[in-house]
Design a protein around this motif. Sequence first.
Motif, PDB file in Angstrom:
ATOM      1  N   PHE A   1      -2.867  -2.558  -5.078  1.00  0.00           N
ATOM      2  CA  PHE A   1      -3.773  -1.878  -4.144  1.00  0.00           C
ATOM      3  C   PHE A   1      -4.306  -0.590  -4.753  1.00  0.00           C
ATOM      4  CE2 PHE A   1      -1.447  -4.217  -0.782  1.00  0.00           C
ATOM      5  CZ  PHE A   1      -2.514  -4.639  -0.001  1.00  0.00           C
ATOM      6  N   SER A   2      -5.497  -0.205  -4.330  1.00  0.00           N
ATOM      7  CA  SER A   2      -5.998   1.132  -4.632  1.00  0.00           C
ATOM      8  C   SER A   2      -5.162   2.127  -3.832  1.00  0.00           C
ATOM      9  CB  SER A   2      -7.483   1.247  -4.257  1.00  0.00           C
ATOM     10  OG  SER A   2      -7.680   0.965  -2.878  1.00  0.00           O
TER      11      SER A   2
ATOM     12  N   THR B   1     -11.270  -6.747   3.521  1.00  0.00           N
ATOM     13  CA  THR B   1     -11.919  -6.753   4.843  1.00  0.00           C
ATOM     14  C   THR B   1     -13.348  -7.281   4.802  1.00  0.00           C
ATOM     15  OG1 THR B   1     -12.731  -4.477   4.608  1.00  0.00           O
ATOM     16  CG2 THR B   1     -10.531  -4.773   5.577  1.00  0.00           C
ATOM     17  N   SER B   2     -13.859  -7.559   3.600  1.00  0.00           N
ATOM     18  CA  SER B   2     -15.232  -8.074   3.512  1.00  0.00           C
ATOM     19  C   SER B   2     -15.285  -9.500   4.060  1.00  0.00           C
ATOM     20  CB  SER B   2     -15.736  -8.040   2.065  1.00  0.00           C
ATOM     21  OG  SER B   2     -15.039  -9.007   1.300  1.00  0.00           O
TER      22      SER B   2
ATOM     23  N   ASP C   1      -5.888   4.281  -1.619  1.00  0.00           N
ATOM     24  CA  ASP C   1      -6.190   4.349  -0.190  1.00  0.00           C
ATOM     25  C   ASP C   1      -5.903   3.032   0.527  1.00  0.00           C
ATOM     26  OD1 ASP C   1      -8.302   2.698  -0.953  1.00  0.00           O
ATOM     27  OD2 ASP C   1      -9.854   4.187  -0.541  1.00  0.00           O
ATOM     28  N   GLY C   2      -5.509   1.997  -0.222  1.00  0.00           N
ATOM     29  CA  GLY C   2      -5.153   0.714   0.373  1.00  0.00           C
ATOM     30  C   GLY C   2      -6.325  -0.153   0.785  1.00  0.00           C
ATOM     31  N   ASN C   3      -7.544   0.265   0.458  1.00  0.00           N
ATOM     32  CA  ASN C   3      -8.725  -0.489   0.890  1.00  0.00           C
ATOM     33  C   ASN C   3      -9.153  -1.588  -0.066  1.00  0.00           C
ATOM     34  OD1 ASN C   3      -9.003   1.004   3.254  1.00  0.00           O
ATOM     35  ND2 ASN C   3     -10.184   2.581   2.211  1.00  0.00           N
ATOM     36  N   LEU C   4      -8.765  -1.489  -1.331  1.00  0.00           N
ATOM     37  CA  LEU C   4      -9.167  -2.472  -2.328  1.00  0.00           C
ATOM     38  C   LEU C   4      -7.945  -3.075  -3.005  1.00  0.00           C
ATOM     39  CD1 LEU C   4     -12.074  -0.514  -4.084  1.00  0.00           C
ATOM     40  CD2 LEU C   4     -12.273  -2.244  -2.280  1.00  0.00           C
TER      41      LEU C   4
ATOM     42  N   ASP D   1     -12.384  -6.412  -1.799  1.00  0.00           N
ATOM     43  CA  ASP D   1     -12.230  -5.722  -0.526  1.00  0.00           C
ATOM     44  C   ASP D   1     -11.757  -6.763   0.481  1.00  0.00           C
ATOM     45  OD1 ASP D   1     -12.417  -4.558   1.968  1.00  0.00           O
ATOM     46  OD2 ASP D   1     -14.457  -3.811   1.689  1.00  0.00           O
TER      47      ASP D   1
ATOM     48  N   THR E   1       0.866  -1.170   0.000  1.00  0.00           N
ATOM     49  CA  THR E   1       0.000   0.000   0.000  1.00  0.00           C
ATOM     50  C   THR E   1       0.908   1.227   0.000  1.00  0.00           C
ATOM     51  OG1 THR E   1      -0.089  -0.071   2.422  1.00  0.00           O
ATOM     52  CG2 THR E   1      -1.955  -1.060   1.228  1.00  0.00           C
TER      53      THR E   1
ATOM     54  N   LYS F   1       0.409  -2.431   4.386  1.00  0.00           N
ATOM     55  CA  LYS F   1      -0.010  -3.771   3.964  1.00  0.00           C
ATOM     56  C   LYS F   1       0.796  -4.198   2.736  1.00  0.00           C
ATOM     57  CE  LYS F   1      -4.389  -2.262   4.319  1.00  0.00           C
ATOM     58  NZ  LYS F   1      -5.784  -2.125   4.021  1.00  0.00           N
TER      59      LYS F   1
END
Length: 189
Positions: free
Chosen positions: A69-70, A91-92, A72-75, A89, A29, A34
Amino acid sequence: KEVWVFDPANQVTKKLTGHTKVVSSLCFTADGGKIASGSWDNTVIVWDGSNLEALHKIDYGQQVRSVSFSGDGNLVVIGGGQGQVWVWDPTSQNNQALAQVDYTDVVHSVQFSPDGEQVVIGGDSGEVWVWKFKSNETTLKLTGHTRSVTSCCFSAGGSMIVSGSRDNTVVVSPFFVFVCVFRACMRIF
């Protein structure tokens, strides 16, 4: 099968184990918090960048060729050996793709745009695609290569796409966004 993490003095800090076949793609990220690893064992693992422990794992169902990673590191975007591209995602709870598109052939390279709204895809067809994953639209197909695209990415500002190919060329393509309001259109870089 292993991911080795080195410190600045080139000493192995830790070997990350969890894959059973070749690790084909890695990325951090932007903040280094991550690490994602993709493997020919059909899995992607997201690791904590500090303690180097596995956080999340997904079975992608085909050889993973590229992960990114996106901003923002979320995807995580995943590209693979059977031409599917997933946005995931980590975290899903359901461990399934948020969005998916079928590229025409093996995918070698995927990357999010700087704004995280689009993905650039390159692979064996020689085409470079831009995919708006939230609306599942392929908005652009670039055809400047005669062989497999092995790498592609957006410029930091998102106004250019660069791609490299087995045809021994690098192609730099302007990427413009058009905004239309009441039938008047303007190009935004």
